[in-house]
Design a protein around this motif. Structure first.
Motif, short mmCIF file in Angstrom:
data_model
loop_
_atom_site.label_atom_id
_atom_site.label_comp_id
_atom_site.label_asym_id
_atom_site.label_seq_id
_atom_site.Cartn_x
_atom_site.Cartn_y
_atom_site.Cartn_z
N LYS A 72 -13.38 -77.89 5.11
CA LYS A 72 -13.35 -76.15 4.89
C LYS A 72 -13.25 -76.29 3.55
O LYS A 72 -13.45 -75.14 2.93
CB LYS A 72 -12.22 -75.64 5.97
N TYR A 73 -12.43 -77.14 3.20
CA TYR A 73 -12.09 -76.76 1.42
C TYR A 73 -13.13 -77.02 0.54
O TYR A 73 -13.51 -76.38 0.35
CB TYR A 73 -11.34 -77.79 1.46
N LEU A 74 -13.70 -78.90 1.11
CA LEU A 74 -14.76 -78.68 0.04
C LEU A 74 -16.06 -77.42 0.57
O LEU A 74 -17.13 -77.05 -0.49
CB LEU A 74 -16.12 -80.15 0.59
N ILE A 75 -16.74 -76.75 1.71
CA ILE A 75 -17.63 -76.26 2.13
C ILE A 75 -17.27 -74.67 1.23
O ILE A 75 -18.00 -74.12 0.84
CB ILE A 75 -18.23 -75.99 3.19
N ASN A 76 -15.79 -74.06 0.98
CA ASN A 76 -14.87 -72.69 0.60
C ASN A 76 -15.80 -73.87 -0.70
O ASN A 76 -16.05 -72.35 -1.44
CB ASN A 76 -14.14 -72.87 0.56
N LEU A 77 -15.85 -73.93 -1.24
CA LEU A 77 -15.76 -74.69 -2.70
C LEU A 77 -17.81 -74.74 -2.95
O LEU A 77 -17.83 -74.38 -4.05
CB LEU A 77 -15.50 -76.40 -3.29
N ILE A 78 -18.26 -75.30 -1.95
CA ILE A 78 -19.61 -75.15 -2.42
C ILE A 78 -20.12 -73.99 -1.78
O ILE A 78 -21.13 -73.11 -2.21
CB ILE A 78 -20.05 -76.69 -0.80
N ASN A 79 -19.51 -73.64 -0.67
CA ASN A 79 -19.83 -71.86 -0.64
C ASN A 79 -21.71 -71.63 -0.25
O ASN A 79 -22.45 -70.72 -0.99
CB ASN A 79 -19.52 -70.85 -1.88
N PRO A 80 -22.09 -72.77 0.53
CA PRO A 80 -23.39 -72.14 0.68
C PRO A 80 -24.17 -70.73 1.01
O PRO A 80 -23.07 -70.29 1.38
CB PRO A 80 -23.40 -73.31 2.04
N VAL A 81 -25.09 -70.37 0.73
CA VAL A 81 -25.77 -69.25 1.13
C VAL A 81 -26.98 -69.97 1.86
O VAL A 81 -27.40 -69.31 3.06
CB VAL A 81 -26.38 -68.33 -0.23
#
Length: 141
Positions: A72-81
């Motif tokens: 969740k932390y990594l993906i939140n930083l990535i913020n993928p569209v």
């Protein structure tokens, strides 16, 4: 500890890729090649020192207690569209060493869950990526 090492979108993407490749406990040459190809292809090479990032990752990896929170932390930083594209990259990295063990299967489900990808979509992507790997290795369509 990982929060002190991973603070940017580029670092998060790189560390997610490392996590996908190291889930089976072994960093094999084809996997490292695939990470490098992706990082260069995504234009992240100039932003990151890959050797330094590998050291950071291997330093904190044993301390990851809650893998879902880490993802969740990594993906939140990535913020993928384009969450399906990110998921397919992760899956392809896990398949790059021509093995797919149960721990990697669980990881793909966790990543899909964090990305809010439904079961039908994940199964379609898994099948697609597995077939592409067969075509790539066996040269059979």
């Amino acid at each position: 500890m990982y929060k002190s090492y991973v603070t940017t979108q580029e670092e998060a993407l790189c560390h997610l890729f490392f996590h996908c490749c190291l889930k089976d406990g072994v960093f094999k040459e084809p996997e490292l090649d695939q990470i490098s190809i992706r990082i260069v292809g995504l234009g992240l090479r100039s932003e990151l020192n890959i050797k330094e990032e590998v050291i950071h990752y291997t330093t904190y990896k044993p301390e990851i207690i809650d893998e879902i929170e880490y993802l969740k932390y990594l993906i939140n930083l990535i913020n993928p569209v384009n969450e399906l594209a990110l998921y397919s990259h992760c899956l392809e990295l896990m398949l790059s060493d021509s093995t797919f063990d149960p721990a990697e299967e669980v990881l793909t489900d966790k990543i899909a869950s964090v990305l809010n990808i439904e079961e039908k979509e994940r199964e379609t992507i898994k099948k697609l990526m597995a077939q592409r790997k067969v075509v790539e290795t066996d040269k059979i369509f």
